[in-house]
Design a protein around this motif. Structure first.
Motif, PDB file in Angstrom:
ATOM      1  N   LEU A  42     -81.985  58.244  69.635  1.00  0.00           N
ATOM      2  CA  LEU A  42     -81.522  57.853  70.972  1.00  0.00           C
ATOM      3  C   LEU A  42     -82.418  56.808  71.636  1.00  0.00           C
ATOM      4  O   LEU A  42     -82.033  56.231  72.650  1.00  0.00           O
ATOM      5  CB  LEU A  42     -81.394  59.089  71.869  1.00  0.00           C
ATOM      6  N   VAL A  43     -83.591  56.564  71.059  1.00  0.00           N
ATOM      7  CA  VAL A  43     -84.468  55.517  71.607  1.00  0.00           C
ATOM      8  C   VAL A  43     -83.742  54.180  71.586  1.00  0.00           C
ATOM      9  O   VAL A  43     -83.871  53.371  72.505  1.00  0.00           O
ATOM     10  CB  VAL A  43     -85.810  55.447  70.825  1.00  0.00           C
ATOM     11  N   GLY A  44     -82.929  53.955  70.557  1.00  0.00           N
ATOM     12  CA  GLY A  44     -82.204  52.694  70.423  1.00  0.00           C
ATOM     13  C   GLY A  44     -81.029  52.541  71.360  1.00  0.00           C
ATOM     14  O   GLY A  44     -80.416  51.488  71.425  1.00  0.00           O
ATOM     15  N   GLY A  45     -80.690  53.600  72.092  1.00  0.00           N
ATOM     16  CA  GLY A  45     -79.589  53.513  73.045  1.00  0.00           C
ATOM     17  C   GLY A  45     -78.639  54.691  72.933  1.00  0.00           C
ATOM     18  O   GLY A  45     -78.833  55.614  72.147  1.00  0.00           O
ATOM     19  N   THR A  46     -77.605  54.628  73.732  1.00  0.00           N
ATOM     20  CA  THR A  46     -76.605  55.688  73.815  1.00  0.00           C
ATOM     21  C   THR A  46     -75.860  55.826  72.494  1.00  0.00           C
ATOM     22  O   THR A  46     -75.522  54.823  71.861  1.00  0.00           O
ATOM     23  CB  THR A  46     -75.619  55.360  74.953  1.00  0.00           C
ATOM     24  N   ARG A  47     -75.610  57.063  72.090  1.00  0.00           N
ATOM     25  CA  ARG A  47     -74.885  57.335  70.849  1.00  0.00           C
ATOM     26  C   ARG A  47     -73.830  58.403  71.083  1.00  0.00           C
ATOM     27  O   ARG A  47     -74.021  59.314  71.887  1.00  0.00           O
ATOM     28  CB  ARG A  47     -75.837  57.863  69.759  1.00  0.00           C
ATOM     29  N   ARG A  48     -72.744  58.296  70.347  1.00  0.00           N
ATOM     30  CA  ARG A  48     -71.727  59.336  70.338  1.00  0.00           C
ATOM     31  C   ARG A  48     -72.124  60.387  69.305  1.00  0.00           C
ATOM     32  O   ARG A  48     -72.950  60.128  68.422  1.00  0.00           O
ATOM     33  CB  ARG A  48     -70.360  58.738  70.029  1.00  0.00           C
ATOM     34  N   PHE A  49     -71.529  61.573  69.428  1.00  0.00           N
ATOM     35  CA  PHE A  49     -71.868  62.695  68.554  1.00  0.00           C
ATOM     36  C   PHE A  49     -71.762  62.294  67.082  1.00  0.00           C
ATOM     37  O   PHE A  49     -72.690  62.522  66.298  1.00  0.00           O
ATOM     38  CB  PHE A  49     -70.946  63.888  68.850  1.00  0.00           C
ATOM     39  N   ASN A  50     -70.633  61.716  66.698  1.00  0.00           N
ATOM     40  CA  ASN A  50     -70.425  61.372  65.284  1.00  0.00           C
ATOM     41  C   ASN A  50     -71.420  60.323  64.793  1.00  0.00           C
ATOM     42  O   ASN A  50     -71.827  60.352  63.635  1.00  0.00           O
ATOM     43  CB  ASN A  50     -68.993  60.910  65.034  1.00  0.00           C
TER      44      ASN A  50
ATOM     45  N   LEU B 248     -93.005  59.491  70.350  1.00  0.00           N
ATOM     46  CA  LEU B 248     -92.160  59.211  69.186  1.00  0.00           C
ATOM     47  C   LEU B 248     -92.669  57.982  68.431  1.00  0.00           C
ATOM     48  O   LEU B 248     -92.691  57.977  67.192  1.00  0.00           O
ATOM     49  CB  LEU B 248     -90.706  59.001  69.620  1.00  0.00           C
ATOM     50  N   ASN B 249     -93.078  56.955  69.162  1.00  0.00           N
ATOM     51  CA  ASN B 249     -93.626  55.756  68.509  1.00  0.00           C
ATOM     52  C   ASN B 249     -94.885  56.094  67.721  1.00  0.00           C
ATOM     53  O   ASN B 249     -95.076  55.612  66.600  1.00  0.00           O
ATOM     54  CB  ASN B 249     -93.915  54.657  69.533  1.00  0.00           C
ATOM     55  N   ALA B 250     -95.750  56.927  68.298  1.00  0.00           N
ATOM     56  CA  ALA B 250     -96.971  57.345  67.597  1.00  0.00           C
ATOM     57  C   ALA B 250     -96.618  58.169  66.354  1.00  0.00           C
ATOM     58  O   ALA B 250     -97.229  57.997  65.292  1.00  0.00           O
ATOM     59  CB  ALA B 250     -97.874  58.150  68.537  1.00  0.00           C
ATOM     60  N   MET B 251     -95.625  59.045  66.471  1.00  0.00           N
ATOM     61  CA  MET B 251     -95.187  59.839  65.319  1.00  0.00           C
ATOM     62  C   MET B 251     -94.638  58.930  64.222  1.00  0.00           C
ATOM     63  O   MET B 251     -94.916  59.130  63.036  1.00  0.00           O
ATOM     64  CB  MET B 251     -94.128  60.857  65.743  1.00  0.00           C
ATOM     65  N   ALA B 252     -93.852  57.934  64.613  1.00  0.00           N
ATOM     66  CA  ALA B 252     -93.272  57.007  63.642  1.00  0.00           C
ATOM     67  C   ALA B 252     -94.373  56.219  62.937  1.00  0.00           C
ATOM     68  O   ALA B 252     -94.344  56.054  61.704  1.00  0.00           O
ATOM     69  CB  ALA B 252     -92.289  56.059  64.330  1.00  0.00           C
ATOM     70  N   GLN B 253     -95.352  55.744  63.684  1.00  0.00           N
ATOM     71  CA  GLN B 253     -96.453  54.989  63.095  1.00  0.00           C
ATOM     72  C   GLN B 253     -97.244  55.864  62.129  1.00  0.00           C
ATOM     73  O   GLN B 253     -97.567  55.451  61.016  1.00  0.00           O
ATOM     74  CB  GLN B 253     -97.370  54.433  64.198  1.00  0.00           C
ATOM     75  N   TRP B 254     -97.535  57.080  62.537  1.00  0.00           N
ATOM     76  CA  TRP B 254     -98.255  58.007  61.669  1.00  0.00           C
ATOM     77  C   TRP B 254     -97.436  58.286  60.405  1.00  0.00           C
ATOM     78  O   TRP B 254     -97.965  58.334  59.300  1.00  0.00           O
ATOM     79  CB  TRP B 254     -98.561  59.315  62.407  1.00  0.00           C
ATOM     80  N   GLY B 255     -96.132  58.460  60.566  1.00  0.00           N
ATOM     81  CA  GLY B 255     -95.252  58.724  59.427  1.00  0.00           C
ATOM     82  C   GLY B 255     -95.253  57.585  58.426  1.00  0.00           C
ATOM     83  O   GLY B 255     -95.242  57.814  57.209  1.00  0.00           O
TER      84      GLY B 255
END
Length: 109
Positions: free
Chosen positions: A25-33, A87-94
């Motif tokens: 959802l960081v990238g924007g609004t999303r529908r369920f599917n 989330l950005n820190a988690m992504a970088q660590w990942g």
């Protein structure tokens, strides 16, 4: 709320899917599917449960449009957006971890 601050964080976003949903959802609004397609291994039931919990914790906003069939969209709330740096820190660590695990020489250091 006393105790460990990491526990407080994990009580809201812990588990296998919540951080992944928030990341999508960081990238924007999303529908369920859209969410379900982007998280290939999550079941419909689990995604529904996790979205409900994230909404109850005020991290996401669920918007229902009065259409047939109903259109439902999910987005980060203002409070949810405060979690983006985590989330950005988690992504970088990942990324670092994934590289380290795939390189046998680096994984021993």
């Amino acid at each position: 709320m006393g105790g460990c601050p990491v526990e407080a964080t994990l009580s809201v976003v812990g588990g296998k899917w919540k951080a992944v949903i928030l990341w999508r959802l960081v990238g924007g609004t999303r529908r369920f599917n859209e969410l379900q397609r982007s998280i290939s291994q999550i079941t419909r039931k689990m995604l529904t449960e996790q979205l409900r919990e994230l909404e109850q914790d005020n991290l996401i906003i669920r918007t229902v449009y009065p259409e047939v069939p109903p259109k439902v969209e999910y987005s980060l709330s203002e409070y949810g957006r405060t979690f983006i740096p985590v989330l950005n820190a988690m992504a970088q660590w990942g990324l670092v971890h994934r590289e380290r695990v795939s390189d046998p020489v680096r994984s021993t250091t």
